[in-house]
Design a protein around this motif. Sequence first.
Motif, PDB file in Angstrom:
ATOM      1  N   ASP A 166      45.843 -13.785  14.030  1.00 39.92           N
ATOM      2  CA  ASP A 166      44.794 -14.744  14.404  1.00 39.92           C
ATOM      3  C   ASP A 166      44.494 -14.666  15.902  1.00 39.92           C
ATOM      4  OD1 ASP A 166      44.723 -15.600  11.801  1.00 39.92           O
ATOM      5  OD2 ASP A 166      45.879 -17.421  12.148  1.00 39.92           O
ATOM      6  N   GLU A 167      45.537 -14.622  16.708  1.00 32.96           N
ATOM      7  CA  GLU A 167      45.358 -14.578  18.159  1.00 32.96           C
ATOM      8  C   GLU A 167      44.713 -13.271  18.600  1.00 32.96           C
ATOM      9  OE1 GLU A 167      45.793 -16.921  20.587  1.00 32.96           O
ATOM     10  OE2 GLU A 167      45.926 -18.197  18.802  1.00 32.96           O
ATOM     11  N   HIS A 168      45.107 -12.185  17.936  1.00 28.60           N
ATOM     12  CA  HIS A 168      44.534 -10.877  18.273  1.00 28.60           C
ATOM     13  C   HIS A 168      43.035 -10.864  17.983  1.00 28.60           C
ATOM     14  CE1 HIS A 168      44.132  -6.623  18.780  1.00 28.60           C
ATOM     15  NE2 HIS A 168      43.852  -6.416  17.514  1.00 28.60           N
ATOM     16  N   LEU A 169      42.648 -11.371  16.831  1.00 34.78           N
ATOM     17  CA  LEU A 169      41.225 -11.408  16.484  1.00 34.78           C
ATOM     18  C   LEU A 169      40.459 -12.355  17.401  1.00 34.78           C
ATOM     19  CD1 LEU A 169      39.752  -9.906  14.086  1.00 34.78           C
ATOM     20  CD2 LEU A 169      42.229  -9.845  14.035  1.00 34.78           C
ATOM     21  N   LYS A 170      41.097 -13.453  17.773  1.00 32.34           N
ATOM     22  CA  LYS A 170      40.462 -14.390  18.694  1.00 32.34           C
ATOM     23  C   LYS A 170      40.143 -13.716  20.023  1.00 32.34           C
ATOM     24  CE  LYS A 170      41.210 -18.920  20.883  1.00 32.34           C
ATOM     25  NZ  LYS A 170      42.170 -20.059  21.020  1.00 32.34           N
ATOM     26  N   ALA A 171      41.079 -12.890  20.502  1.00 32.10           N
ATOM     27  CA  ALA A 171      40.859 -12.170  21.754  1.00 32.10           C
ATOM     28  C   ALA A 171      39.742 -11.149  21.612  1.00 32.10           C
ATOM     29  CB  ALA A 171      42.148 -11.492  22.202  1.00 32.10           C
ATOM     30  N   LEU A 172      39.694 -10.457  20.481  1.00 30.28           N
ATOM     31  CA  LEU A 172      38.643  -9.471  20.259  1.00 30.28           C
ATOM     32  C   LEU A 172      37.261 -10.119  20.233  1.00 30.28           C
ATOM     33  CD1 LEU A 172      40.261  -7.251  17.460  1.00 30.28           C
ATOM     34  CD2 LEU A 172      39.793  -6.553  19.817  1.00 30.28           C
ATOM     35  N   LEU A 173      37.193 -11.350  19.718  1.00 31.34           N
ATOM     36  CA  LEU A 173      35.913 -12.041  19.576  1.00 31.34           C
ATOM     37  C   LEU A 173      35.514 -12.834  20.817  1.00 31.34           C
ATOM     38  CD1 LEU A 173      36.404 -13.363  15.938  1.00 31.34           C
ATOM     39  CD2 LEU A 173      34.735 -11.640  16.650  1.00 31.34           C
ATOM     40  N   ASP A 174      36.428 -12.966  21.755  1.00 31.39           N
ATOM     41  CA  ASP A 174      36.159 -13.746  22.959  1.00 31.39           C
ATOM     42  C   ASP A 174      35.055 -13.074  23.786  1.00 31.39           C
ATOM     43  OD1 ASP A 174      36.138 -15.164  25.307  1.00 31.39           O
ATOM     44  OD2 ASP A 174      38.266 -14.886  25.759  1.00 31.39           O
ATOM     45  N   PRO A 175      33.913 -13.721  23.963  1.00 31.42           N
ATOM     46  CA  PRO A 175      32.817 -13.092  24.715  1.00 31.42           C
ATOM     47  C   PRO A 175      33.166 -12.817  26.169  1.00 31.42           C
ATOM     48  CG  PRO A 175      32.337 -15.403  24.251  1.00 31.42           C
ATOM     49  CD  PRO A 175      33.547 -15.051  23.450  1.00 31.42           C
ATOM     50  N   ALA A 176      34.206 -13.455  26.677  1.00 34.63           N
ATOM     51  CA  ALA A 176      34.618 -13.224  28.065  1.00 34.63           C
ATOM     52  C   ALA A 176      35.579 -12.050  28.200  1.00 34.63           C
ATOM     53  CB  ALA A 176      35.279 -14.481  28.628  1.00 34.63           C
ATOM     54  N   ARG A 201      36.173  -8.582  28.542  1.00 35.66           N
ATOM     55  CA  ARG A 201      35.374  -7.414  28.910  1.00 35.66           C
ATOM     56  C   ARG A 201      35.962  -6.110  28.376  1.00 35.66           C
ATOM     57  NH1 ARG A 201      34.053  -7.840  35.216  1.00 35.66           N
ATOM     58  NH2 ARG A 201      32.728  -6.064  34.616  1.00 35.66           N
ATOM     59  N   THR A 202      37.210  -6.137  27.897  1.00 32.07           N
ATOM     60  CA  THR A 202      37.822  -4.924  27.351  1.00 32.07           C
ATOM     61  C   THR A 202      37.730  -4.855  25.829  1.00 32.07           C
ATOM     62  OG1 THR A 202      40.040  -5.902  27.174  1.00 32.07           O
ATOM     63  CG2 THR A 202      39.446  -4.861  29.272  1.00 32.07           C
ATOM     64  N   SER A 203      37.252  -5.918  25.197  1.00 29.92           N
ATOM     65  CA  SER A 203      37.145  -5.902  23.746  1.00 29.92           C
ATOM     66  C   SER A 203      36.094  -4.889  23.304  1.00 29.92           C
ATOM     67  CB  SER A 203      36.751  -7.284  23.213  1.00 29.92           C
ATOM     68  OG  SER A 203      36.411  -7.199  21.834  1.00 29.92           O
ATOM     69  N   PRO A 204      36.435  -3.979  22.384  1.00 27.10           N
ATOM     70  CA  PRO A 204      35.436  -3.018  21.910  1.00 27.10           C
ATOM     71  C   PRO A 204      34.297  -3.700  21.172  1.00 27.10           C
ATOM     72  CG  PRO A 204      37.401  -2.948  20.534  1.00 27.10           C
ATOM     73  CD  PRO A 204      37.736  -3.813  21.711  1.00 27.10           C
ATOM     74  N   TRP A 205      34.549  -4.899  20.664  1.00 29.06           N
ATOM     75  CA  TRP A 205      33.483  -5.616  19.960  1.00 29.06           C
ATOM     76  C   TRP A 205      32.438  -6.164  20.931  1.00 29.06           C
ATOM     77  CZ3 TRP A 205      36.623  -8.723  15.750  1.00 29.06           C
ATOM     78  CH2 TRP A 205      37.156  -7.808  14.838  1.00 29.06           C
ATOM     79  N   ASN A 206      32.808  -6.337  22.180  1.00 28.42           N
ATOM     80  CA  ASN A 206      31.824  -6.697  23.198  1.00 28.42           C
ATOM     81  C   ASN A 206      31.159  -5.457  23.780  1.00 28.42           C
ATOM     82  OD1 ASN A 206      32.273  -9.482  22.985  1.00 28.42           O
ATOM     83  ND2 ASN A 206      33.994  -9.409  24.409  1.00 28.42           N
ATOM     84  N   LEU A 207      31.908  -4.363  23.846  1.00 32.03           N
ATOM     85  CA  LEU A 207      31.350  -3.108  24.352  1.00 32.03           C
ATOM     86  C   LEU A 207      30.361  -2.493  23.362  1.00 32.03           C
ATOM     87  CD1 LEU A 207      34.636  -1.530  25.774  1.00 32.03           C
ATOM     88  CD2 LEU A 207      32.803  -2.633  27.069  1.00 32.03           C
ATOM     89  N   ALA A 208      30.614  -2.698  22.066  1.00 37.63           N
ATOM     90  CA  ALA A 208      29.721  -2.191  21.016  1.00 37.63           C
ATOM     91  C   ALA A 208      29.365  -3.351  20.093  1.00 37.63           C
ATOM     92  CB  ALA A 208      30.391  -1.066  20.230  1.00 37.63           C
TER      93      ALA A 208
END
Length: 208
Positions: free
Chosen positions: A174-184, A186-193
């Motif tokens: 849950d925490e890992h996915l929360k970090a991936l979805l965090d719009p802030a 900047r290293t999340s690939p989901w924000n990069l793509a």
Amino acid sequence: MAIWRKWSRPKTESKYPARLTMHQLWMVSLSAPVSRDKDASRTTLYPFTRIDDAKAERWLAEQWEITTPEQLIGRLGRLARFGYRAQFQRVLGFAPLAWDVGLYVDISRRGFACGMLTEVDTWRLLKDIVPAVAGTYGSWNEYADHYLQGRQVWRNNLRGTRDENFPAPQSASDEHLKALLDPANRTSPWNLAPWEAISNPDRPRPGR
């Protein structure tokens, strides 16, 4: 000594310097929920931040009993066609495609890392699942939600077996996915793509 060997391995970018395009990063990012390891790379086709082909080979053998390219292709075919989602649908009321896709991309990348798949074949395999994923979900949030629910059913199914204590707690995922979805983040690939990137023409990503 083991730590020294780890850091003495070359960085992934030294062997694979070409930056992924937006479409390529999007496809690789489908496996972002799976690995929470600190040495996981989420912006390269190679699954680790440092070259460690033997680690990928060991993982496939120990976790999936995959030791040959034929076994790898067979497992990927089953995940693509039906995977776990048909079984999980009886519990959830829907088929969590994201769970199977996350595993599919993760296995493909590790197969590439240990030489069971060529780079060309790995990209072809990832492209094969894009239509189903893009046609099922409309955002990384939706994808993450189905992944987490699929993981929960998988964990519940391990109760009473010898693998009951194998997976990390659901809270860790849950925490890992929360970090991936965090719009802030900047290293999340989901924000990069962003999710919509796969529906737009492919393009190079900005330089480092």
